[in-house]
Design an enzyme around this catalytic site. Structure first.
Site, PDB file in Angstrom:
ATOM      1  N   ASP A 130       0.978  -0.996   0.165  1.00 11.22           N
ATOM      2  CA  ASP A 130       0.101   0.182  -0.053  1.00 11.22           C
ATOM      3  C   ASP A 130       0.876   1.365   0.111  1.00 11.22           C
ATOM      4  O   ASP A 130       1.838   1.319   1.025  1.00 11.22           O
ATOM      5  CB  ASP A 130      -0.956   0.002   1.188  1.00 11.22           C
ATOM      6  CG  ASP A 130      -1.876  -1.257   1.384  1.00 11.22           C
ATOM      7  OD1 ASP A 130      -2.224  -1.472   0.162  1.00 11.22           O
ATOM      8  OD2 ASP A 130      -2.113  -1.521   2.472  1.00 11.22           O
ATOM      9  N   VAL A 131       0.922   2.128  -1.056  1.00 14.93           N
ATOM     10  CA  VAL A 131       1.761   3.211  -0.967  1.00 14.93           C
ATOM     11  C   VAL A 131       1.050   4.390  -1.357  1.00 14.93           C
ATOM     12  O   VAL A 131      -0.019   4.768  -1.676  1.00 14.93           O
ATOM     13  CB  VAL A 131       2.684   2.835  -2.545  1.00 14.93           C
ATOM     14  CG1 VAL A 131       3.317   1.486  -2.367  1.00 14.93           C
ATOM     15  CG2 VAL A 131       1.884   2.916  -3.789  1.00 14.93           C
TER      16      VAL A 131
END
Length: 257
Positions: A130-131
């Site tokens: 998750d960025v």
């Protein structure tokens, strides 16, 4: 030639199906079992189910829910949420799940990737990143529903995950989640370039054009989405959908050579 996979992603909270925006502002959209049955009828390529609170609450996966979903599901199923050990992963696979997704636990303890791969096979281990984009450029990986900065580069960790035996990378752009304004193809291209692993991207798809743009730039990948498959129109009415066979065939023709 391998083809791009079009993958609905179902987020589960408290036993119900929800949809979020930027990992917050969740909206209840129905019963996950009913959604699985509809997707069965539409012959989807693959399905991702994530219990978004299991890790935050520090609890084990809900095995009863997973078993129920897997029993209904007639397509390959990937489950994520609360997996912290190889024994859990093996138990989940025994319930009829094809892939197990790891995020916070893998980042906190990277050898876990190898431990699980040895138990269930590399092809069944998906590492989820998750960025978020940093204000001054570059990207960072986050965990615990986007609340905790893991202080690592998603590109660097994708390489590490590959070396440790992961079978797939799933890249989720937090700032695009639920916005339906297109994938973040910048970081997707960076991760695609960094490893040879199959890549699935998530966060931002709002149309088939967004998916076409992704395969034109990235080639054969997994195209995951949530809102695109459960909302209809500007008022986001709940209506589960999936591209028709001709639409899917046309999308495959866009794959870069």
């Amino acid at each position: 030639m391998p083809r791009a996979r079009i993958i609905p992603c179902l987020l589960v909270r408290g036993g119900g199906l929800v949809k979020t925006r930027k990992f917050g502002d969740d909206k209840y959209v129905g019963d996950p079992i009913n959604a699985v049955r509809i997707f069965n009828e539409k012959e989807v390529d693959e399905l991702i189910v994530v219990d978004i609170d299991a890790t935050v609450e520090g609890r084990e996966p809900d095995y009863a829910m997973i078993e129920h979903l897997a029993a209904e599901c007639r397509m390959p199923l990937c489950y994520g949420g609360g997996v912290t050990g190889a024994a859990q992963a093996k138990r989940i696979m025994g319930l009829g799940v094809e892939k197990v997704a790891l995020s916070a636990a893998a980042i906190a303890h990277p050898p876990l990737i190898s431990e699980i791969a040895e138990q269930v096979g590399n092809q069944s281990v998906v590492v989820v990143l998750d960025v978020k984009k940093k204000l001054l450029g570059g990207y960072r990986a986050y965990t615990h529903n986007g609340r905790t900065d893991a202080k690592i580069s998603p590109v660097d960790f994708a390489r590490e995950a590959e070396a440790l035996g992961a079978g797939e990378i799933m890249l989720n752009a937090i700032d695009h989640d639920g916005m339906m304004d297109g994938y973040d193809l910048t970081i997707a291209a960076q991760v695609r370039e960094a490893t040879r692993l199959p890549l699935t991207i998530l966060g931002g798809a709002g149309s088939l054009d967004h998916m076409r743009q992704a395969v034109q730039k990235l080639g054969t990948i997994g195209l995951a989405a949530g809102s695109f498959f459960v909302f209809k129109g500007q008022y986001r009415a709940v209506l589960i959908s999936y591209p028709s066979h001709p639409e899917r065939a046309a999308l495959q023709q866009q794959v870069a050579i």
